[in-house]
Design an enzyme around this catalytic site. Structure first.
Site, PDB file in Angstrom:
ATOM      1  N   CYS A   1     -14.205 -17.046  18.409  1.00  0.00           N
ATOM      2  CA  CYS A   1     -15.351 -16.651  17.598  1.00  0.00           C
ATOM      3  C   CYS A   1     -15.414 -15.132  17.565  1.00  0.00           C
ATOM      4  O   CYS A   1     -15.283 -14.481  18.603  1.00  0.00           O
ATOM      5  CB  CYS A   1     -16.630 -17.218  18.216  1.00  0.00           C
ATOM      6  SG  CYS A   1     -18.130 -16.728  17.349  1.00  0.00           S
ATOM      7  N   LEU A   2     -15.644 -14.589  16.376  1.00  0.00           N
ATOM      8  CA  LEU A   2     -15.769 -13.134  16.230  1.00  0.00           C
ATOM      9  C   LEU A   2     -16.893 -12.567  17.088  1.00  0.00           C
ATOM     10  O   LEU A   2     -16.869 -11.406  17.460  1.00  0.00           O
ATOM     11  CB  LEU A   2     -16.088 -12.792  14.769  1.00  0.00           C
ATOM     12  CG  LEU A   2     -14.969 -13.054  13.767  1.00  0.00           C
ATOM     13  CD1 LEU A   2     -15.541 -13.020  12.363  1.00  0.00           C
ATOM     14  CD2 LEU A   2     -13.891 -12.023  13.936  1.00  0.00           C
TER      15      LEU A   2
ATOM     16  N   HIS B   1     -23.622 -22.008  14.398  1.00  0.00           N
ATOM     17  CA  HIS B   1     -24.186 -20.649  14.438  1.00  0.00           C
ATOM     18  C   HIS B   1     -25.605 -20.624  13.858  1.00  0.00           C
ATOM     19  O   HIS B   1     -26.473 -19.897  14.346  1.00  0.00           O
ATOM     20  CB  HIS B   1     -23.330 -19.670  13.630  1.00  0.00           C
ATOM     21  CG  HIS B   1     -22.205 -19.033  14.400  1.00  0.00           C
ATOM     22  ND1 HIS B   1     -22.401 -18.281  15.533  1.00  0.00           N
ATOM     23  CD2 HIS B   1     -20.864 -19.024  14.186  1.00  0.00           C
ATOM     24  CE1 HIS B   1     -21.232 -17.837  15.987  1.00  0.00           C
ATOM     25  NE2 HIS B   1     -20.275 -18.278  15.192  1.00  0.00           N
TER      26      HIS B   1
ATOM     27  N   GLY C   1     -14.023 -17.931   8.855  1.00  0.00           N
ATOM     28  CA  GLY C   1     -15.401 -18.306   8.570  1.00  0.00           C
ATOM     29  C   GLY C   1     -16.363 -17.298   9.151  1.00  0.00           C
ATOM     30  O   GLY C   1     -16.020 -16.534  10.058  1.00  0.00           O
TER      31      GLY C   1
ATOM     32  N   GLN D   1     -24.101 -13.933  12.359  1.00  0.00           N
ATOM     33  CA  GLN D   1     -23.058 -13.070  12.924  1.00  0.00           C
ATOM     34  C   GLN D   1     -23.074 -11.665  12.340  1.00  0.00           C
ATOM     35  O   GLN D   1     -22.460 -10.758  12.891  1.00  0.00           O
ATOM     36  CB  GLN D   1     -21.670 -13.687  12.690  1.00  0.00           C
ATOM     37  CG  GLN D   1     -21.453 -14.960  13.473  1.00  0.00           C
ATOM     38  CD  GLN D   1     -20.046 -15.462  13.270  1.00  0.00           C
ATOM     39  OE1 GLN D   1     -19.759 -16.101  12.275  1.00  0.00           O
ATOM     40  NE2 GLN D   1     -19.156 -15.135  14.193  1.00  0.00           N
TER      41      GLN D   1
ATOM     42  N   HIS E   1     -18.350 -25.290  13.435  1.00  0.00           N
ATOM     43  CA  HIS E   1     -18.541 -24.013  14.139  1.00  0.00           C
ATOM     44  C   HIS E   1     -19.592 -23.142  13.437  1.00  0.00           C
ATOM     45  O   HIS E   1     -20.506 -22.618  14.081  1.00  0.00           O
ATOM     46  CB  HIS E   1     -17.186 -23.284  14.211  1.00  0.00           C
ATOM     47  CG  HIS E   1     -17.230 -21.971  14.926  1.00  0.00           C
ATOM     48  ND1 HIS E   1     -16.644 -21.760  16.157  1.00  0.00           N
ATOM     49  CD2 HIS E   1     -17.790 -20.782  14.577  1.00  0.00           C
ATOM     50  CE1 HIS E   1     -16.861 -20.503  16.534  1.00  0.00           C
ATOM     51  NE2 HIS E   1     -17.546 -19.885  15.591  1.00  0.00           N
ATOM     52  N   GLU E   2     -19.476 -23.005  12.112  1.00  0.00           N
ATOM     53  CA  GLU E   2     -20.395 -22.107  11.396  1.00  0.00           C
ATOM     54  C   GLU E   2     -21.817 -22.686  11.335  1.00  0.00           C
ATOM     55  O   GLU E   2     -22.790 -21.944  11.441  1.00  0.00           O
ATOM     56  CB  GLU E   2     -19.881 -21.807   9.974  1.00  0.00           C
ATOM     57  CG  GLU E   2     -18.485 -21.199   9.879  1.00  0.00           C
ATOM     58  CD  GLU E   2     -18.220 -20.010  10.790  1.00  0.00           C
ATOM     59  OE1 GLU E   2     -19.163 -19.348  11.261  1.00  0.00           O
ATOM     60  OE2 GLU E   2     -17.033 -19.743  11.046  1.00  0.00           O
TER      61      GLU E   2
END
Ligand SMILES: [Zn+2]
Length: 162
Positions: free
Chosen positions: A90-91, A136, A47, A52, A132-133
């Site tokens: 997380c990236l 963000h 995702g 991000q 999670h997304e």
């Protein structure tokens, strides 16, 4: 299409509340195409949220392995059910993972690229990815959900990145 650089902490864009998309114009469509390419550019990424890649719009893409990619514009979680502890990475917080509390299942809604409403009932990894997304987009990171800030662990390669 292009693979976009991933913003990492403490980049302030990750802490901004992203703006609602009013019209899905060419720049939003290009952003979505680039986000999908960026998400698939490395294994284990399931995702990505627009902040991000440095863009403060409410757009997320989700790519669960073996399933069709999901694009959600102006997404919202409308219902959460149950609780479970999950391992999360997380990236934008490279090199670490933690254990956080997430819902067992969620219902989410948003718009697709054509402006049509999408409703999703999700559990397991998809529910986790949606929470999670969408976090963000509200300037939140999974590390905000840790019981204590010391509970981050060095990454192992098999951990999913969101
Ligand atoms: Zn993330």
């Amino acid at each position: 299409m292009a693979i976009l650089p991933i913003r990492v902490v403490p980049d302030p864009v990750l802490r901004q509340k992203a703006k609602r998309v009013k019209a899905v114009d060419g720049s939003i469509k290009k952003l979505i195409a680039d986000m999908i390419e960026t998400m698939h550019a490395a294994p284990g990424r399931v995702g990505l949220a627009a902040p991000q890649v440095g863009v403060s719009w409410r757009v997320v893409v989700i790519g669960i392995p073996e399933e069709k990619d999901i694009v959600l514009i102006n997404p919202e979680i409308v219902r959460r059910k149950g609780e479970r502890m999950v391992t999360e990475g997380c990236l934008s917080v490279p090199g670490y993972f933690g254990v956080v509390k997430r819902a067992e299942s969620v219902r989410a809604k948003g718009r697709d690229v054509r402006g049509r409403e999408i409703k999703i009932k999700a559990n397991e990894l998809l529910a986790q990815a949606l929470e999670h997304e969408i976090d963000h987009l509200n300037g939140m990171l999974y590390t905000d959900h840790l019981e204590s800030q010391g509970e981050l662990y060095k990454i192992e390669p098999e951990i999913t990145q969101l």
